[in-house]
Enzyme design. Structure first.
Site, PDB file in Angstrom:
ATOM      1  N   GLY A   1     -45.307  17.007  32.436  1.00 32.13           N
ATOM      2  CA  GLY A   1     -45.044  16.835  33.853  1.00 32.13           C
ATOM      3  C   GLY A   1     -43.590  17.068  34.229  1.00 32.13           C
ATOM      4  O   GLY A   1     -43.162  16.663  35.281  1.00 32.13           O
TER       5      GLY A   1
ATOM      6  N   GLU B   1     -37.182  25.927  23.905  1.00 29.13           N
ATOM      7  CA  GLU B   1     -37.879  27.193  24.175  1.00 29.13           C
ATOM      8  C   GLU B   1     -36.978  28.121  24.957  1.00 29.13           C
ATOM      9  O   GLU B   1     -36.093  27.677  25.681  1.00 29.13           O
ATOM     10  CB  GLU B   1     -39.132  26.935  25.038  1.00 29.13           C
ATOM     11  CG  GLU B   1     -40.267  26.324  24.291  1.00 29.13           C
ATOM     12  CD  GLU B   1     -41.492  26.100  25.158  1.00 29.13           C
ATOM     13  OE1 GLU B   1     -41.400  26.231  26.400  1.00 29.13           O
ATOM     14  OE2 GLU B   1     -42.537  25.785  24.577  1.00 29.13           O
TER      15      GLU B   1
ATOM     16  N   HIS C   1     -47.886  29.147  37.123  1.00 28.23           N
ATOM     17  CA  HIS C   1     -48.615  28.139  36.343  1.00 28.23           C
ATOM     18  C   HIS C   1     -50.099  28.478  36.472  1.00 28.23           C
ATOM     19  O   HIS C   1     -50.686  28.313  37.535  1.00 28.23           O
ATOM     20  CB  HIS C   1     -48.322  26.737  36.887  1.00 28.23           C
ATOM     21  CG  HIS C   1     -49.153  25.652  36.277  1.00 28.23           C
ATOM     22  ND1 HIS C   1     -48.757  24.346  36.243  1.00 28.23           N
ATOM     23  CD2 HIS C   1     -50.352  25.674  35.682  1.00 28.23           C
ATOM     24  CE1 HIS C   1     -49.688  23.613  35.649  1.00 28.23           C
ATOM     25  NE2 HIS C   1     -50.679  24.403  35.307  1.00 28.23           N
TER      26      HIS C   1
ATOM     27  N   HIS D   1     -43.216  18.942  40.517  1.00 28.03           N
ATOM     28  CA  HIS D   1     -44.314  18.821  39.552  1.00 28.03           C
ATOM     29  C   HIS D   1     -45.586  18.226  40.139  1.00 28.03           C
ATOM     30  O   HIS D   1     -46.493  17.857  39.408  1.00 28.03           O
ATOM     31  CB  HIS D   1     -43.865  18.055  38.297  1.00 28.03           C
ATOM     32  CG  HIS D   1     -42.683  18.717  37.630  1.00 28.03           C
ATOM     33  ND1 HIS D   1     -42.809  19.881  36.911  1.00 28.03           N
ATOM     34  CD2 HIS D   1     -41.370  18.410  37.632  1.00 28.03           C
ATOM     35  CE1 HIS D   1     -41.606  20.248  36.482  1.00 28.03           C
ATOM     36  NE2 HIS D   1     -40.716  19.376  36.902  1.00 28.03           N
TER      37      HIS D   1
ATOM     38  N   ARG E   1     -58.348  15.881  29.929  1.00 25.95           N
ATOM     39  CA  ARG E   1     -59.086  15.109  30.942  1.00 25.95           C
ATOM     40  C   ARG E   1     -59.672  16.073  31.966  1.00 25.95           C
ATOM     41  O   ARG E   1     -59.369  17.263  31.946  1.00 25.95           O
ATOM     42  CB  ARG E   1     -58.103  14.193  31.676  1.00 25.95           C
ATOM     43  CG  ARG E   1     -56.998  14.990  32.355  1.00 25.95           C
ATOM     44  CD  ARG E   1     -56.127  14.184  33.309  1.00 25.95           C
ATOM     45  NE  ARG E   1     -55.285  15.054  34.122  1.00 25.95           N
ATOM     46  CZ  ARG E   1     -54.137  15.583  33.724  1.00 25.95           C
ATOM     47  NH1 ARG E   1     -53.669  15.329  32.512  1.00 25.95           N
ATOM     48  NH2 ARG E   1     -53.442  16.376  34.521  1.00 25.95           N
TER      49      ARG E   1
ATOM     50  N   VAL F   1     -57.559  16.870  38.825  1.00 24.55           N
ATOM     51  CA  VAL F   1     -57.702  16.741  40.281  1.00 24.55           C
ATOM     52  C   VAL F   1     -58.352  18.004  40.857  1.00 24.55           C
ATOM     53  O   VAL F   1     -59.263  17.920  41.688  1.00 24.55           O
ATOM     54  CB  VAL F   1     -56.308  16.523  40.932  1.00 24.55           C
ATOM     55  CG1 VAL F   1     -56.414  16.554  42.455  1.00 24.55           C
ATOM     56  CG2 VAL F   1     -55.673  15.220  40.465  1.00 24.55           C
TER      57      VAL F   1
END
Ligand code: MV4
Length: 446
Positions: free
Chosen positions: A164, A200, A208, A235, A291, A294
């Protein structure tokens, strides 16, 4: 199949799970805090149990209370929704140890993906492209600097237990490295109780893109296409859409197949999301969420598949009946997250809803747990609903979204609907060429 499921969550996702259960003939138990006694999920569930005071740590995160509620109501399985305990491996383990089924992946898979260094190693070893980076944790300034100089600046320091966006540091000049590295480690320690960091190459302007995946107990694994979640602020996603306006059918099949292969090789069970960064036509693995998310309705609208029902069936041990041949992608879907917040300052705006009218018509879905007369409590997330629209093309979908936003009435509290109305007038959004920085930059000059 389960006869009764306990829902360890609140708000629209609690309602969403109750709806799926009712359609497949499963009894539901809603748990709630004292602040949520008047919640719609409490009214719609077959039974409800109060599990504690308003503060989430004493109610929706209170594991003993939730397990006790499951025991006294005779529930066989627990659906954690998203947020709260949904990615807590210890909770998943305790649910199983107490003889209930956790509707989600194995605790070991939650643990593995919660550690971003291990997640990345796993993804790489199972065939997914990753962002060029350090070989695991970076233990010293010297080691970090050496990587930064070899890979080339800019680089990004990330917390292994993060996610996040918390605890990230971009380094553009090597002189900045030492201080950034020390700050990143101490912030990681303070936020996550773990100061492990990795490095990185920093991607300047990616999208995204996340891929919905599913595995079952019988070695089957599938992908259900991608969602473009680049329209975000701090985020927090603001708009999600699928398919991504910039990804070709061939690229979708290629990266989707790689993602499904990873799930199959891991023996992963249940719904998952593989988060990728996408820049200059290349995908890079970022994280995996273990999971339901949303924005899952975007995928439901373009595939016609009830993802919550699939989660429940898979958890009960049924084999996936979905496969490459019977999954069809149809049209375009967009979701907006409606928050009870000031659309200019983003300050939360809890309170009583005095007027409420939801949009309708072809291809329209409104997932929310609010109603006229309901008081939005101040203790939880400010997301109060999601408007999802489907159309045959992206253009039709955007026109439908504009129409639905103007049709929606929420009075008594401030909402982010005016922000959404504005987004669907911006040419960068309409072109589909937006990236993860677009909204924040555009807001700064609004
Ligand atoms: C990145 C990146 C650029 N380059 N990694 C942010 C959340 C965390 N899960 C990973 N994140 C990023 N990782 C490399 N190598 C940019 C971000 C990022 C971001 C990613 C997705 C959505 C919004 C974002 C906002 C800022 C930074």
């Amino acid at each position: 199949m389960f006869k009764k499921i306990l829902i360890a969550n609140r708000g629209e996702i609690a309602l969403r799970i109750i709806r799926a259960c009712r359609e497949i003939g499963i009894q539901t138990v809603a748990v709630h805090s004292t602040a949520d006694a008047n919640a719609m999920a409490v009214r719609l569930a077959d039974e409800s149990v109060c599990i504690g005071p308003p503060s989430a740590k004493d109610s929706y995160l209170n594991i003993p209370s939730i397990l006790t509620a499951a025991a006294v109501t005779g529930a066989e399985a627990i659906h954690p929704g998203y947020g709260f305990l949904s990615e807590n491996a210890m909770f998943a383990r305790m649910v199983e140890e107490h003889g209930f089924t956790f509707i989600g992946p194995k605790a070991d898979h939650i643990d593995k993906m919660g550690d971003k260094v291990m997640a990345k190693k796993t993804a790489l070893s199972l065939g997914l492209p990753v962002v060029p980076g350090s070989d695991g944790a970076v233990e010293s300034v010297e080691e970090g600097k050496a990587f930064a100089l070899k890979a080339g600046l800019p680089v990004l320091i990330k917390a292994a237990s993060g996610g996040g966006g918390k605890g990230m540091k971009v380094i553009r000049k090597i002189e900045e490295f030492e201080e950034a590295y020390r700050t990143a480690r101490s912030e990681a320690k303070a936020n996550f109780g773990d100061d492990t960091v990795y490095i990185e190459k920093y991607l300047e302007a990616p999208k995204h893109i996340e891929i919905q995946v599913f595995g079952d107990h019988h070695g089957n694994a599938i992908h259900l296409g991608e969602r473009d979640c680049s329209t975000q602020r701090r985020h927090q996603k603001v708009v999600e859409e699928g398919p991504s306006p910039v990804i070709s059918h061939a690229d979708r099949e290629k990266i989707g197949t790689l993602a499904a292969d990873v799930i199959r090789k891991m023996g992963y069970v249940g719904a998952g999301t593989i988060e990728m960064l996408y820049e200059n036509g290349e995908f890079y693995f970022m994280e995996m969420n273990t999971r339901i998310q949303v924005e899952h309705p975007v995928t439901e609208m373009i595939t016609g598949i009830d993802l919550i029902a699939e989660q429940i069936k898979v958890a009960a041990g049924e084999p996936l009946t979905l496969n490459k041949e019977n999954i069809r992608f149809r049209g375009h879907a967009i979701e907006i997250r409606i928050n009870a917040e000031d659309p200019q300052t983003f300050i939360p705006s809890p309170g009583k809803i005095t007027q409420f009218h939801t949009p309708g018509g072809l291809g329209v879905r409104f997932d929310s747990a609010i109603y006229q007369g309901y008081s939005i409590p101040p203790y939880y997330d400010s997301m109060v609903g999601k408007l999802i629209v489907h159309g045959r093309t992206r253009e039709e979908c955007i026109n439908r979204m504009r129409r639905c936003i103007t049709e929606t009435v929420v009075e008594g509290v401030k909402t982010t609907l005016p922000l959404h109305h504005w987004i669907f007038q911006q040419e960068e959004f309409l072109s589909g060429e937006y990236n993860i920085h677009w909204l924040e930059k555009k807001l700064a000059t609004r």
